[in-house]
Design a protein around this motif. Structure first.
Motif, PDB file in Angstrom:
ATOM      1  N   VAL A 100      83.349 -31.194  31.691  1.00 17.43           N
ATOM      2  CA  VAL A 100      82.038 -31.280  32.346  1.00 17.43           C
ATOM      3  C   VAL A 100      80.963 -31.621  31.316  1.00 17.43           C
ATOM      4  N   ARG A 145      94.361 -34.663  42.666  1.00 20.28           N
ATOM      5  CA  ARG A 145      93.541 -33.458  42.452  1.00 20.28           C
ATOM      6  C   ARG A 145      92.471 -33.720  41.388  1.00 20.28           C
ATOM      7  N   GLN A 147      89.746 -35.718  42.937  1.00 13.07           N
ATOM      8  CA  GLN A 147      88.944 -34.854  43.803  1.00 13.07           C
ATOM      9  C   GLN A 147      87.934 -34.044  42.971  1.00 13.07           C
ATOM     10  N   GLU A 148      88.410 -33.467  41.876  1.00 15.32           N
ATOM     11  CA  GLU A 148      87.531 -32.661  41.013  1.00 15.32           C
ATOM     12  C   GLU A 148      86.466 -33.533  40.344  1.00 15.32           C
ATOM     13  N   SER A 171      85.077 -36.158  41.690  1.00 15.73           N
ATOM     14  CA  SER A 171      84.074 -36.458  42.716  1.00 15.73           C
ATOM     15  C   SER A 171      83.072 -35.318  42.866  1.00 15.73           C
ATOM     16  N   GLU A 172      83.514 -34.086  42.598  1.00 11.79           N
ATOM     17  CA  GLU A 172      82.616 -32.931  42.674  1.00 11.79           C
ATOM     18  C   GLU A 172      81.554 -32.978  41.578  1.00 11.79           C
ATOM     19  N   HIS A 173      81.810 -33.761  40.531  1.00 15.46           N
ATOM     20  CA  HIS A 173      80.841 -33.914  39.444  1.00 15.46           C
ATOM     21  C   HIS A 173      80.238 -35.318  39.445  1.00 15.46           C
ATOM     22  N   GLU A 174      80.191 -35.913  40.649  1.00 10.42           N
ATOM     23  CA  GLU A 174      79.547 -37.214  40.865  1.00 10.42           C
ATOM     24  C   GLU A 174      80.203 -38.340  40.069  1.00 10.42           C
ATOM     25  N   LEU A 202      82.906 -40.858  41.027  1.00 11.21           N
ATOM     26  CA  LEU A 202      83.728 -41.358  42.125  1.00 11.21           C
ATOM     27  C   LEU A 202      84.490 -42.592  41.645  1.00 11.21           C
ATOM     28  N   TRP A 216      88.789 -44.295  45.305  1.00 13.05           N
ATOM     29  CA  TRP A 216      88.140 -43.509  46.354  1.00 13.05           C
ATOM     30  C   TRP A 216      86.829 -44.161  46.798  1.00 13.05           C
TER      31      TRP A 216
END
Length: 665
Positions: free
Chosen positions: A257, A286, A289-290, A292-295, A297, A301
């Motif tokens: 992060v 997975r 997906q993770e 994408s949670e931190h912008e 993409l 996807w």
């Protein structure tokens, strides 16, 4: 008669400087202001012409009142406009120096300070505002020295479009510890870096070039442990493209992060390398997906971030990753002007015993040549030699080229920008000015303390600030330790690093610690014999570590009063390696001379080279001639074999020690 200033003549005549300047204008004598000087003839003429003013006592009294009023007006006028003849000083000035500038006795200045409620002796410094009040009494204007603008942009405006040429991309490899960043680079450049790093963690920034399809790519390898956030940040700031390495079996972690945030802050395109896809627990979706949670993409996807599943271990999809790097670089249209003076960044720096200060730099614009004057932070000099990442000497380095440079007068800070000034003289002047500023800041850092009694003093309200001096093997580690330690500050105590440097802990470090009530922390370095003696005499707490987070944990525990029973190192002796030879079946043996204490067969040892710890372990064999012995005392020669280590060199120091447990009081 000597040359006289306008305000002095005005005082003798009993009139204001303003009045005198007006009268001088009537006589066609031009002066800029009250600080201007008149020659002998002019001064005598003025004194004769206007001396009749002294005859009338009543007029003189009126003049005195008018003088006071006009002086106030004059003072305001002078302050409103820049004054060519004003005295320029810094933020502070010594009392004695101020007296010299004002051409008065130091006792007079001290008397005026006492009236202002300030007690200071001739050598003490006073603030600019105080000095300004004193100077007004002497009809002299002080001006504050303007702050020098030291920041130099990477891209210097003024390059014409026709002068710009395409340059290779600078790529930073970022990500969490143990996600395979260095292994990925190994697969790309076919080198082994991980084997040389303590604990398998990359702890120094490296830079290297690779050629792909005839095009060059420059790689920076930044460490992944959270303690090296600052180093990672520095890498992102000089990079064009960030490769974010994420382990397919581990996913997004805290340092991942941080790496994302640094890349976003630097506004550079990100390519995600999903590593370790060969592992049984790998889950690529997975990871996406993770992300994408931190912008972040990925294209799969529907986003705009390229991701490439790779296996650094098996070399899968490495070519695809490199093709993506070249593709992104093409879209970015990276350009620079090679036909101009070089600017760039110091990536890493260290002190080499044979070569002196060595700095690894990346040229971001222009061309750096052997013989160029150079300034990097407070360091300056002339480029004596340049070595590329393959170890070859080169004469010039163009944009996006990483090189080691020799010729600086001291080790610069990693992260410093470097420039090529117009001359050696200009380089020296700028470097010394910056150095003086740093020295002044260090001298102001004043307030003996050990980690053991830190908590007790905090509880009693006696301690509000913990000063720390950091010494490490390379500059990047100094900055990493500094940033991690300063994060530990809380409401009760402020933790700050007052000095950081490269190399062994020296006597001057201990004296600074003694004067500043600081603790000395060494990372991958050892104290000199003199430093150890002074530390004991001055009762300075000095601690050495091999792993950064151990140092951070110790300080955290001390601040909470939770230090565990301590294992204190008890030094037994030192031996100097005089000769090395190979023994069949036993490996490399160090022919050594015991210079201090004694060497015990069952002791722990460390191998120190130029003040840097290069090995820690145990003794595999200890012999006198052909006999195995339990110990060897001072003044005797012996053969020492180190367990699982053969890279021993003449001049190395072998330190023997045991760990003794001491309960915390």
């Amino acid at each position: 008669m000597q040359k006289m200033r306008v305000y002095k003549i005005a005082q003798e005549l009993g009139i204001t400087s303003k009045e005198l300047i007006e009268k001088l204008e009537d006589l066609d004598i031009k002066v800029a202001n009250h600080m201007s000087t008149l020659n002998d003839e002019e001064a005598e003429l003025i004194l004769e012409l206007f001396s009749d003013k002294k005859d009338d006592k009543e007029a003189k009294k009126v003049d005195q009142v008018e003088t006071a009023e006009l002086d106030l007006v004059e003072e305001i006028d002078v302050k409103d406009e820049p004054n060519e003849d004003s005295i320029i000083i810094g933020d502070t000035i010594a009392v004695g120096e101020l007296a010299n500038l004002l051409e008065v006795k130091a006792t007079d200045v001290i008397t005026k300070l006492i009236k202002l409620g300030i007690m200071a002796n001739i050598n003490q410094e006073i603030k600019f505002e105080t000095a300004e009040k004193i100077a007004v009494d002497y009809d002299i204007l002080l001006e504050r020295e303007p702050e020098e603008e030291e920041e130099i942009d990477f891209i210097v405006e003024g390059d014409k479009d026709e002068d710009l040429e395409h340059r290779p991309p600078i790529v930073t490899v970022m990500g969490h510890v143990d996600h395979g960043k260095t292994s990925l680079l190994d697969a790309i450049r076919d080198t082994r870096v991980t084997d040389k790093e303590a604990g398998g963690i990359t702890q120094h920034i490296g830079a290297s070039e690779v050629t792909v399809s005839g095009k060059k790519i420059v790689f920076l390898d930044t460490p992944g442990h959270e303690a090296f956030t600052e180093m990672r940040s520095r890498g992102a700031k000089v990079t064009d493209i960030a490769i974010l390495v994420v382990a397919a079996d581990d996913g997004i972690m805290p340092q991942t992060v941080e790496a994302i945030n640094h890349a976003k802050a630097a506004k550079v395109p990100i390519i995600v390398a999903i590593n370790k896809i060969d592992k049984p627990g790998a889950n690529i979706d997975r990871v996406r997906q993770e992300l994408s949670e931190h912008e972040i993409l990925v294209e799969e996807w529907g986003g705009d971030v390229i991701d490439v599943p790779v296996s650094a271990l098996k070399g899968e999809n490495i070519d695809t990753l490199l093709e993506m790097v070249l593709l992104v670089a093409e879209v970015e249209e990276l350009k620079a002007n090679p036909n101009r003076a070089a600017v760039g960044t110091v990536i890493e720096s260290n002190l080499d015993k044979g070569r002196g200060p060595v700095a690894t730099v990346i040229v971001t614009n222009g061309t750096l040549k052997v013989g160029d004057p150079i300034v990097a932070g407070a360091s300056f000099g002339k480029v004596r030699a340049m070595i590329n990442d393959k170890g070859k000497r080169i004469k010039k380095a163009g944009p996006s080229t990483p090189v080691e440079i020799l010729g600086l007068n001291e080790v610069p800070n990693a992260g410093n920008q470097f420039v090529v000034p117009s001359s050696d003289k200009a380089a020296k002047a700028l470097g010394e000015k910056r150095k003086e500023k740093i020295r002044d800041e260090q001298l102001k850092a004043s307030s003996k303390i050990s980690l053991e009694d830190l908590f007790d003093k905090m509880q009693q309200g006696e301690f509000k600030e913990l000063n720390i001096i950091v010494k490490a093997d390379v500059q990047g580690s100094v900055q990493a330790v500094r940033q991690s330690i300063e994060k530990l500050s809380n409401e009760e105590v402020s933790v700050r690093v007052i000095h950081g440097g490269v190399g062994a802990i020296t006597e001057s470090d201990i004296m600074l610690a003694s004067a500043s009530n600081a603790i000395v922390i060494g990372f991958n370095v050892r104290p000199s014999t003199g430093a150890k003696t002074i530390a004991e005499r001055e009762q300075v707490d000095m601690r050495t570590y091999r792993i950064i987070y151990e140092a951070i944990e110790d300080i955290e525990k001390a601040m909470k009063g939770m230090l565990d029973p301590e294992f204190v190192e008890q030094e037994l002796g030192k031996a100097e390696v005089r000769l090395t030879f190979k023994v069949p079946g036993a490996g490399m043996v160090a022919g050594s001379y015991v210079i201090e204490g004694k060497i015990l067969r069952n002791a722990k040892v460390r191998l120190v080279r130029d003040g840097i710890v290069v090995y820690e372990g145990s003794i595999d064999s200890l012999r006198r001639f052909k006999d195995d012995v339990k110990e060897v005392a001072t003044g005797y020669e012996c053969g020492i074999g180190l367990t699982n280590y053969n890279d021993v060199k003449e001049g190395d120091i072998i330190e023997a020690y045991v760990m003794k447990e001491i309960e915390r009081k």
